[in-house]
Design an enzyme around this catalytic site. Structure first.
Site, PDB file in Angstrom:
ATOM      1  CB  SER A  68      -1.069   0.221   1.307  1.00 61.00           C
ATOM      2  OG  SER A  68      -0.706   0.580   2.265  1.00 61.00           O
TER       3      SER A  68
ATOM      4  CE  LYS B 124      -4.128   1.655   6.135  1.00 64.22           C
ATOM      5  NZ  LYS B 124      -3.420   1.344   4.572  1.00 64.22           N
TER       6      LYS B 124
END
Lengths: 207, 207
Positions: B122, B159
């Site tokens: 990701s 993230k």
DNA sequence: AAATTTACCATACATATGTATGGTATTTTA
DNA sequence: TAAAATACCATACATATGTATGGTAAATTT
């Protein structure tokens, strides 16, 4: 960085640097004396005083193994010293250079590697950016596809290495830049080392 | 990694780790004794024997400041120990987790940071890849746009952080993955720290 | 219940360690 | 040419350092 070191002072400082980089432990006076064959620690003591006076180290009084390097960030020194690695060629900006580097005097960093700071955009497709620190090992053989640091005339570049029949090619990842083709007999060319790692600080990076 | 340490042995080992990470210099027996208020070095000596017997350190006989950490690569230990950071939640694979991490027991690495190994895709648009090591500082406040390590239920994720009016959003760089939206009152959520750097080994990487 | 481990104490020892002082000879700088 | 820096030597000193030995009390394991 203050005054110049003498040859012997430089050798002693290099030994201290090596010890710190390899064993992560500064040497004692006795260990330095032993390495250089001095018959007493006072000789080392006086050399250390000089090296400290010239600003290259700091000594924590009374503390065993108390020598601390006073480089800018423990890895780099202000002036580029590629000459020591690439046989006397000073580092200048190569005409087409998209990657230029600032070399450390500390020629062997973790084991036998040293660090370079990347400048330029040609490696961005390899996810290496301006400001990234690359770790270079001069004792590894260049293999096709690996990133190498090379000196070409008076410039240092970081590119992918490909050995062809009668030449060596240095590729940028960024297709905007043409590969550099070096004939086997090209005089002022030298592979400095193989890139074994990269480090990127994100302290000041947002977005 | 051999047997479990007692509470006191663990505290002494943590102190040694701190000293090495902060000052790059292992402490002497006397320094350890001083820190813990022991009246003699023999007490420390016996604790070090136990810690060494259990496999966490190695002592170079007769050598001052001769304690060496025997972790796998000086930074990581085999088992993930997120529990120590995130209040007892063991690290498991989060259902949607595209990023999972292996935490070090060494909770504070260079100064007050620790290291994580990135797994998952990701972050690839942020040029962070599986196998990269990220350096995380738990004492920096999360700012919009910065990369953070967060614990969500039983998973750890890496993230980008965005604070909204009544929620926090965690974005992947890769648009294939939807942002995670966390309500302000969500119970099992915690920001572990801010990513301050990344390291990537290129030793085994070609092409 | 006995043995072991843990967690401290005290004392002692040989050597390591940083430091101080003084000396000699050569080289470099002013 | 005189002064200063360099590069070694020797000796001395207080303390730091790792180590060894022996002891006590409590907790844990067998």
């Amino acid at each position: 960085m203050a005054r110049e070191l003498t040859v012997i002072q430089r050798k002693i400082l290099d030994y201290i640097i090596d010890r710190i980089k390899i064993y992560n432990l500064p040497p004692t006076l006795a260990e330095i004396a032993g390495y250089f064959g001095y018959n007493n620690r006072a000789t080392v003591q006086q050399h250390l005083s000089a090296i400290e006076r010239k600003g290259y180290i700091h000594r924590n009084p009374k503390l065993s193994r108390g020598i601390v390097l006073t480089f800018e960030d423990k890895f780099f020194v202000p002036k580029p010293v590629l000459g020591e690695v690439a046989a006397g060629n000073p580092l200048t900006i190569y005409p087409d250079a998209i990657d230029t580097v600032a070399l450390p005097t500390v020629a062997k960093t973790p084991r036998d590697s040293f660090l370079l700071k990347v400048k330029g955009e040609s490696l961005k497709d390899a996810y290496i950016f301006t400001g990234d620190i690359i770790i270079v090992n001069p004792n590894i053989e260049a293999v096709n596809g690996k990133f190498v640091v090379a000196v070409l005339d008076d410039a240092a570049v970081v590119k992918r290495f490909y050995r062809e029949r009668s030449s060596i090619e240095l590729h940028s990842e960024n297709p905007e830049y043409e590969p550099i083709v070096i004939d086997k007999n090209y005089p002022n060319f030298k592979i400095v080392g193989v890139v074994v790692g990269i480090y990127r600080s994100m302290e000041k990076m947002v977005g």
